[in-house]
Design a protein around this motif. Structure first.
Motif, PDB file in Angstrom:
ATOM      1  N   VAL A 235       0.773  -1.162  -0.069  1.00 23.07           N
ATOM      2  CA  VAL A 235       0.000   0.019   0.003  1.00 23.07           C
ATOM      3  C   VAL A 235       0.818   1.260  -0.030  1.00 23.07           C
ATOM      4  O   VAL A 235       0.558   2.206  -0.702  1.00 23.07           O
TER       5      VAL A 235
ATOM      6  N   GLY B 100      -1.308   3.639  -2.491  1.00 19.74           N
ATOM      7  CA  GLY B 100      -2.761   3.140  -2.408  1.00 19.74           C
ATOM      8  C   GLY B 100      -2.691   1.605  -3.581  1.00 19.74           C
ATOM      9  O   GLY B 100      -2.251   1.610  -4.407  1.00 19.74           O
TER      10      GLY B 100
ATOM     11  N   LYS C 195      -4.887   2.786   1.686  1.00 17.89           N
ATOM     12  CA  LYS C 195      -4.345   3.983   1.432  1.00 17.89           C
ATOM     13  C   LYS C 195      -4.000   4.801   2.441  1.00 17.89           C
ATOM     14  O   LYS C 195      -4.963   5.013   3.556  1.00 17.89           O
TER      15      LYS C 195
ATOM     16  N   VAL D 139      -7.128   4.690  -6.335  1.00 15.52           N
ATOM     17  CA  VAL D 139      -7.523   4.134  -5.033  1.00 15.52           C
ATOM     18  C   VAL D 139      -8.241   5.113  -4.436  1.00 15.52           C
ATOM     19  O   VAL D 139      -7.701   6.273  -3.993  1.00 15.52           O
TER      20      VAL D 139
END
Length: 171
Positions: free
Chosen positions: A17, A22, A40, A165
């Motif tokens: 991540v 993200g 995120k 995202v």
């Protein structure tokens, strides 16, 4: 207990991540059920959707070494929110995102690389009794099948990273 020791799959997902700024992907199950797994910033989620409607959202935020986790259930217009044990969201994410990857039948085999819209490594057990697909780029499990448990099987629906995202909408 606010502090928890994270295992390698949990750390691995958090690093993914962070590295991609993200990451989110959808595991598509039978009967139009999707599991959306993502993160995120310092927020991570595991969301279950049935026929396009969100039914459960596990949301975890990680700040200053402390996890705050909630479960939001939706039924029609009614929503309930419940505080969950610290770190429960990232544990759930890691279980699903790296499903079967530590099994002997996977670790001891040479996978076949499948070059398609989402290149992945394909593992087969027995005479096709089980199949596992692991994303080449992201390292997460994007497909699984088991002829003895058809309801456990899923395939990749969508995958997003970076600015694509968006945080899930939660109350």
């Amino acid at each position: 207990m606010d502090h928890m020791e994270m295992n390698m799959p949990q750390k691995r997902f958090m690093e993914l991540v962070e590295e991609k700024e993200g990451f989110e992907y959808y595991q598509a199950y039978r009967d139009d059920v999707d599991h959306m797994i993502g993160g995120k910033g310092n927020t991570y989620w595991y969301v279950i959707s049935k026929k396009g409607k969100v039914t459960e959202s596990y949301i975890g935020t990680y700040q200053d070494g402390i996890w705050r986790d909630r479960l939001i259930k939706s039924r029609g217009s009614k929503k309930t929110t419940k505080e969950m044990p610290s770190g429960s969201t990232i544990r759930l994410i890691a279980q699903k995102a790296y499903l079967m990857q530590e099994e002997k039948w996977v670790k001891g085999r040479n996978p076949r690389l499948v070059e398609d819209s989402h290149p992945h490594f394909h593992y087969v057990y027995g005479f096709g009794d089980k199949g596992l697909d692991i994303s080449k780029e992201y390292g997460v499990t994007i497909g699984f099948s088991d002829i003895k448990d058809l309801s456990a099987g899923f395939h990749l629906r969508d995958i997003y990273s970076g600015s694509e995202v968006e945080l899930p909408a939660v109350p």
